[in-house]
Design a protein around this motif. Structure first.
Motif, short mmCIF file in Angstrom:
data_model
loop_
_atom_site.label_atom_id
_atom_site.label_comp_id
_atom_site.label_asym_id
_atom_site.label_seq_id
_atom_site.Cartn_x
_atom_site.Cartn_y
_atom_site.Cartn_z
N ALA A 158 0.78 -1.15 -0.14
CA ALA A 158 0.10 -0.05 0.03
C ALA A 158 0.99 1.27 0.19
O ALA A 158 0.34 2.45 -0.55
CB ALA A 158 -0.81 0.01 1.18
N PHE A 159 2.09 1.25 0.60
CA PHE A 159 2.96 2.40 0.54
C PHE A 159 3.98 2.17 -0.57
O PHE A 159 5.05 2.90 -0.38
CB PHE A 159 3.76 2.25 2.01
N ASP A 160 3.87 1.13 -1.44
CA ASP A 160 4.66 1.03 -2.60
C ASP A 160 5.87 0.54 -2.09
O ASP A 160 7.00 1.04 -2.83
CB ASP A 160 4.67 2.33 -3.43
N THR A 207 10.37 -0.91 15.52
CA THR A 207 10.94 -1.62 14.39
C THR A 207 10.15 -1.19 13.17
O THR A 207 10.73 -0.92 11.98
CB THR A 207 10.92 -3.14 14.60
N LEU A 208 8.97 -1.28 13.16
CA LEU A 208 8.11 -1.14 11.81
C LEU A 208 8.40 0.33 11.37
O LEU A 208 8.42 0.62 10.37
CB LEU A 208 6.67 -1.46 12.11
N ASP A 209 8.24 1.08 12.56
CA ASP A 209 8.18 2.69 12.23
C ASP A 209 9.75 3.03 11.49
O ASP A 209 9.73 3.80 10.55
CB ASP A 209 8.20 3.44 13.47
N VAL A 217 8.70 7.18 4.65
CA VAL A 217 7.20 7.25 4.98
C VAL A 217 6.95 7.37 6.31
O VAL A 217 7.69 6.68 7.17
CB VAL A 217 6.41 5.82 4.61
N SER A 218 5.90 8.36 6.61
CA SER A 218 6.13 8.57 8.03
C SER A 218 4.53 8.16 8.30
O SER A 218 3.68 9.02 7.67
CB SER A 218 6.50 10.11 8.34
N ASP A 220 0.90 7.79 11.24
CA ASP A 220 0.63 8.12 12.75
C ASP A 220 0.10 6.72 13.25
O ASP A 220 -0.55 6.41 12.68
CB ASP A 220 -0.31 8.72 12.79
N PRO A 221 0.83 6.13 14.28
CA PRO A 221 0.33 4.86 14.72
C PRO A 221 -1.11 4.86 15.35
O PRO A 221 -1.23 3.90 15.59
CB PRO A 221 1.51 4.75 15.99
N ASP A 222 -1.61 6.04 15.63
CA ASP A 222 -2.86 5.91 16.05
C ASP A 222 -3.88 6.14 14.97
O ASP A 222 -5.29 6.29 15.37
CB ASP A 222 -3.21 7.09 17.29
N GLN A 223 -3.46 6.10 13.61
CA GLN A 223 -4.36 6.23 12.57
C GLN A 223 -4.38 5.09 11.76
O GLN A 223 -3.33 4.47 11.65
CB GLN A 223 -4.31 7.43 11.70
N PRO A 224 -5.44 4.57 11.29
CA PRO A 224 -5.49 3.36 10.55
C PRO A 224 -4.63 3.52 9.43
O PRO A 224 -4.52 4.56 8.69
CB PRO A 224 -6.93 3.20 10.06
N PHE A 225 -4.06 2.12 9.25
CA PHE A 225 -3.14 1.99 7.94
C PHE A 225 -4.03 2.14 6.70
O PHE A 225 -5.28 1.57 6.96
CB PHE A 225 -2.43 1.00 8.08
N PRO A 226 -3.53 2.39 5.50
CA PRO A 226 -4.50 2.16 4.19
C PRO A 226 -4.55 0.63 4.13
O PRO A 226 -3.68 0.11 4.22
CB PRO A 226 -3.65 3.01 3.23
N LEU A 227 -5.55 0.32 3.47
CA LEU A 227 -5.66 -1.06 3.08
C LEU A 227 -5.18 -1.29 1.86
O LEU A 227 -5.35 -0.50 0.76
CB LEU A 227 -7.41 -1.62 3.29
#
Length: 227
Positions: A158-160, A207-209, A217-218, A220-227
């Motif tokens: 999703a993040f290419d 680690t994932l961040d 890519v930055s 927000d851990p409290d916002q949903p990731f794109p599907l």
């Protein structure tokens, strides 16, 4: 005129019934063994398992060739239980990453803590390396790692980003959380279960961040990731 040389025998219902009863009985003995392990610890004896099942020890060996086969059956059941607990958390996309990570880590830590004797029973026999028991522990990590890899791969795409790195990340994280929790079970010190889960969840996200930020890519851990 029917061919006298080719007769079709009806299915042996008694044999099928016996096979079903035998399978059910084996499963009952495995559950009794797990209960006995929880009560007596990883060094549980077959006598204690038989007593928990309400039978004499020789009756166990009518359903298992030897103690080793019973050990393997218990290991497979332990793997089924932990995978069933974790699978919904590793196969369901969507949601904020911080929450998803926290739920998955906390569930794994809690399960291992609640089944500490069963976990030790399986891992100690894996360390012994006899009779292929290593496969039980490896299969648990492989199943969880594969499921997490598929989930991470979708997000990387999703993040290419290169989704080939999903597998080493996933397997590394599964091994990290399992190993750290296993050590904590042996030597908890002053660290509580909740504190351990908090630290592990934050380190997993770290680690994932780092992976995402390294690719520019930055999130927000409290916002949903794109599907």
């Amino acid at each position: 005129m029917p061919d006298q040389g080719s007769t079709t025998r009806p299915p042996d219902r008694r044999a099928a019934r016996w096979t079903g009863q035998r399978t059910k009985r084996r499963a009952e003995f495995v559950e009794a063994a797990i209960a006995a392990i929880g009560e007596y610890g990883p060094a549980v004896s077959t006598e204690q398992i038989a007593a928990r099942a309400g039978v004499a020890r020789p009756q166990l060996y009518r359903h298992f060739r030897d103690a080793e086969e019973l050990h393997r059956a218990v290991g497979r059941r332990a793997a089924e239980l932990i995978v069933a607990e974790m699978a919904p958390l590793l196969s369901r996309p969507g949601g904020a990453p911080a929450r998803m990570i926290d739920q998955a880590v906390r569930t794994l830590v809690r399960w291992l803590a609640e089944h500490a004797n069963l976990y030790r029973y399986v891992t100690q026999r894996a360390i012994a390396g006899a009779g292929g028991r290593q496969d039980v522990v490896a299969d648990i990590k492989t199943t969880l790692g594969t499921q997490l890899s598929a989930l991470l791969g979708g997000y990387l795409a999703a993040f290419d980003l290169d989704r080939r790195i999903a597998e080493p990340i996933a397997f590394g994280l599964v091994g990290f959380v399992e190993s750290a929790t296993g050590r904590w079970l042996s030597e908890p010190g002053s660290l509580t279960e909740e504190e351990l889960a908090d630290y592990l969840a934050s380190w997993v996200w770290g680690t994932l961040d780092h992976v995402l930020r390294s690719a520019g890519v930055s999130v927000d851990p409290d916002q949903p990731f794109p599907l």
